[in-house]
Design a protein around this motif. Structure first.
Motif, PDB file in Angstrom:
ATOM      1  N   VAL A   8      40.983  40.502  50.116  1.00  0.00           N
ATOM      2  CA  VAL A   8      41.580  39.653  49.090  1.00  0.00           C
ATOM      3  C   VAL A   8      43.098  39.806  49.072  1.00  0.00           C
ATOM      4  N   ASP A   9      43.730  38.854  48.433  1.00  0.00           N
ATOM      5  CA  ASP A   9      45.149  38.933  48.100  1.00  0.00           C
ATOM      6  C   ASP A   9      45.210  39.371  46.644  1.00  0.00           C
ATOM      7  N   PHE A  10      45.910  40.451  46.362  1.00  0.00           N
ATOM      8  CA  PHE A  10      46.029  40.974  45.006  1.00  0.00           C
ATOM      9  C   PHE A  10      47.503  40.975  44.647  1.00  0.00           C
ATOM     10  N   ASP A  11      47.919  39.945  43.946  1.00  0.00           N
ATOM     11  CA  ASP A  11      49.330  39.807  43.565  1.00  0.00           C
ATOM     12  C   ASP A  11      50.257  39.936  44.769  1.00  0.00           C
ATOM     13  N   GLY A  12      49.883  39.292  45.870  1.00  0.00           N
ATOM     14  CA  GLY A  12      50.718  39.281  47.062  1.00  0.00           C
ATOM     15  C   GLY A  12      50.535  40.468  47.981  1.00  0.00           C
ATOM     16  N   ARG A  13      49.602  41.355  47.649  1.00  0.00           N
ATOM     17  CA  ARG A  13      49.330  42.531  48.485  1.00  0.00           C
ATOM     18  C   ARG A  13      47.898  42.461  49.010  1.00  0.00           C
ATOM     19  N   PRO A  14      47.649  43.025  50.198  1.00  0.00           N
ATOM     20  CA  PRO A  14      46.291  43.010  50.729  1.00  0.00           C
ATOM     21  C   PRO A  14      45.398  43.972  49.961  1.00  0.00           C
ATOM     22  N   GLY A  87      49.874  55.358  48.985  1.00  0.00           N
ATOM     23  CA  GLY A  87      50.456  54.026  48.926  1.00  0.00           C
ATOM     24  C   GLY A  87      49.491  52.963  48.450  1.00  0.00           C
ATOM     25  N   ASP A  88      48.254  53.338  48.160  1.00  0.00           N
ATOM     26  CA  ASP A  88      47.232  52.404  47.673  1.00  0.00           C
ATOM     27  C   ASP A  88      47.169  52.426  46.153  1.00  0.00           C
ATOM     28  N   GLU A  89      46.467  51.444  45.613  1.00  0.00           N
ATOM     29  CA  GLU A  89      46.103  51.430  44.199  1.00  0.00           C
ATOM     30  C   GLU A  89      44.610  51.185  44.107  1.00  0.00           C
ATOM     31  N   LEU A  90      43.983  51.796  43.111  1.00  0.00           N
ATOM     32  CA  LEU A  90      42.576  51.535  42.814  1.00  0.00           C
ATOM     33  C   LEU A  90      42.498  50.928  41.424  1.00  0.00           C
ATOM     34  N   HIS A  91      41.811  49.791  41.336  1.00  0.00           N
ATOM     35  CA  HIS A  91      41.632  49.080  40.070  1.00  0.00           C
ATOM     36  C   HIS A  91      40.137  48.974  39.793  1.00  0.00           C
ATOM     37  N   PHE A  92      39.687  49.564  38.688  1.00  0.00           N
ATOM     38  CA  PHE A  92      38.291  49.515  38.268  1.00  0.00           C
ATOM     39  C   PHE A  92      38.221  48.697  36.983  1.00  0.00           C
ATOM     40  N   GLY A  98      24.877  40.518  29.852  1.00  0.00           N
ATOM     41  CA  GLY A  98      24.006  40.147  28.733  1.00  0.00           C
ATOM     42  C   GLY A  98      22.768  41.008  28.612  1.00  0.00           C
ATOM     43  N   ALA A  99      22.426  41.749  29.636  1.00  0.00           N
ATOM     44  CA  ALA A  99      21.189  42.535  29.648  1.00  0.00           C
ATOM     45  C   ALA A  99      21.419  44.002  29.297  1.00  0.00           C
ATOM     46  N   GLY A 100      22.565  44.337  28.725  1.00  0.00           N
ATOM     47  CA  GLY A 100      22.839  45.720  28.361  1.00  0.00           C
ATOM     48  C   GLY A 100      23.424  46.551  29.486  1.00  0.00           C
ATOM     49  N   GLY A 101      23.631  45.947  30.619  1.00  0.00           N
ATOM     50  CA  GLY A 101      24.229  46.630  31.753  1.00  0.00           C
ATOM     51  C   GLY A 101      25.701  46.294  31.847  1.00  0.00           C
ATOM     52  N   CYS A 102      26.254  46.466  33.039  1.00  0.00           N
ATOM     53  CA  CYS A 102      27.650  46.116  33.242  1.00  0.00           C
ATOM     54  C   CYS A 102      27.912  45.798  34.704  1.00  0.00           C
ATOM     55  N   THR A 103      28.997  45.098  34.925  1.00  0.00           N
ATOM     56  CA  THR A 103      29.463  44.804  36.273  1.00  0.00           C
ATOM     57  C   THR A 103      30.752  45.567  36.499  1.00  0.00           C
ATOM     58  N   LEU A 104      30.770  46.297  37.595  1.00  0.00           N
ATOM     59  CA  LEU A 104      31.966  47.023  38.031  1.00  0.00           C
ATOM     60  C   LEU A 104      32.636  46.206  39.119  1.00  0.00           C
ATOM     61  N   THR A 105      33.927  45.957  38.955  1.00  0.00           N
ATOM     62  CA  THR A 105      34.737  45.372  40.017  1.00  0.00           C
ATOM     63  C   THR A 105      35.745  46.426  40.421  1.00  0.00           C
ATOM     64  N   LEU A 106      35.745  46.733  41.706  1.00  0.00           N
ATOM     65  CA  LEU A 106      36.698  47.679  42.279  1.00  0.00           C
ATOM     66  C   LEU A 106      37.571  46.923  43.260  1.00  0.00           C
ATOM     67  N   VAL A 107      38.875  47.025  43.079  1.00  0.00           N
ATOM     68  CA  VAL A 107      39.821  46.486  44.057  1.00  0.00           C
ATOM     69  C   VAL A 107      40.674  47.644  44.547  1.00  0.00           C
ATOM     70  N   ASN A 108      40.649  47.838  45.858  1.00  0.00           N
ATOM     71  CA  ASN A 108      41.517  48.817  46.504  1.00  0.00           C
ATOM     72  C   ASN A 108      42.692  48.015  47.069  1.00  0.00           C
ATOM     73  N   VAL A 109      43.837  48.082  46.394  1.00  0.00           N
ATOM     74  CA  VAL A 109      45.046  47.426  46.885  1.00  0.00           C
ATOM     75  C   VAL A 109      45.596  48.334  47.979  1.00  0.00           C
ATOM     76  N   LEU A 110      45.801  47.756  49.147  1.00  0.00           N
ATOM     77  CA  LEU A 110      46.107  48.537  50.343  1.00  0.00           C
ATOM     78  C   LEU A 110      47.602  48.645  50.612  1.00  0.00           C
ATOM     79  N   GLU A 111      48.002  49.795  51.092  1.00  0.00           N
ATOM     80  CA  GLU A 111      49.388  49.972  51.516  1.00  0.00           C
ATOM     81  C   GLU A 111      49.660  49.115  52.754  1.00  0.00           C
ATOM     82  N   THR A 112      48.667  49.050  53.659  1.00  0.00           N
ATOM     83  CA  THR A 112      48.809  48.253  54.873  1.00  0.00           C
ATOM     84  C   THR A 112      47.557  47.412  55.100  1.00  0.00           C
ATOM     85  N   ARG A 113      47.761  46.208  55.562  1.00  0.00           N
ATOM     86  CA  ARG A 113      46.682  45.252  55.814  1.00  0.00           C
ATOM     87  C   ARG A 113      45.651  45.800  56.796  1.00  0.00           C
TER      88      ARG A 113
END
Length: 171
Positions: A8-14, A87-92, A98-113
């Motif tokens: 993905v592209d995350f604010d202009g970063r890979p 040089g990376d970032e981790l975003h959780f 609706g079923a009492g569970g949850c969805t986790l989205t993890l984005v690892n913003v990379l220092e290099t593509r």
């Protein structure tokens, strides 16, 4: 392979992005992604963090990389956690379902593509271990013999066209 991570592209970063849905409330998964005693079962290194924006994050005991540090970028329990790791970032992000569970989205913003396939394969292994941990199954960690093998996953990501070429520890 199911539920493949995507480049993905995350604010202009890979970055690489993963989404997992669990039949557990956000508070359960939040504990797994923030508490050192839980992180040791699925994260690639031991982690301790100061639970506040600007807090220190310390990474130790990863057999593939040197110990390191980072800082907390976002901290909003039990919904949002982000921090730097080298040089990376981790975003959780945790969102209730609706079923009492949850969805986790993890984005690892990379220092290099070119780290995309390497890191995507690593997170695939780690997230499988996280799934075990939050479900109460035995999770011995991503470096254990019981974890899914990393190399075939890496080869699949490369074959699918994910950017590759970053150095691979131990290779």
């Amino acid at each position: 392979m199911t539920d493949r991570g995507t480049f993905v592209d995350f604010d202009g970063r890979p970055g690489v992005r993963f989404e997992r849905t669990y039949p557990h409330p956000p508070e359960r998964v939040w504990a797994a992604i923030t508490e050192p005693g839980e992180l040791v079962h699925w994260f690639p290194s031991a982690v301790s963090l100061e639970p506040r924006v600007g807090g220190a994050v310390t990474f130790t005991a990863d057999p593939n990389v040197d110990d390191g540090s980072g800082s907390v970028l976002a901290f909003d329990p039990p919904h949002l956690l982000a921090y730097t790791w080298g040089g990376d970032e981790l975003h959780f992000r945790l969102e209730p379902t609706g079923a009492g569970g949850c969805t986790l989205t993890l984005v690892n913003v990379l220092e290099t593509r070119d780290a995309a396939a390497r890191n995507a394969a690593g997170w695939t292994v780690c997230l499988a271990e996280l799934g075990k941990q939050v479900s109460g199954a035995v999770a011995d960690g991503p470096h254990s013999a019981a974890a899914e093998p990393w190399e075939p996953l890496y080869d699949e990501y490369v074959a699918a066209g994910m950017p590759a070429g970053a150095p691979i520890p131990g290779r």
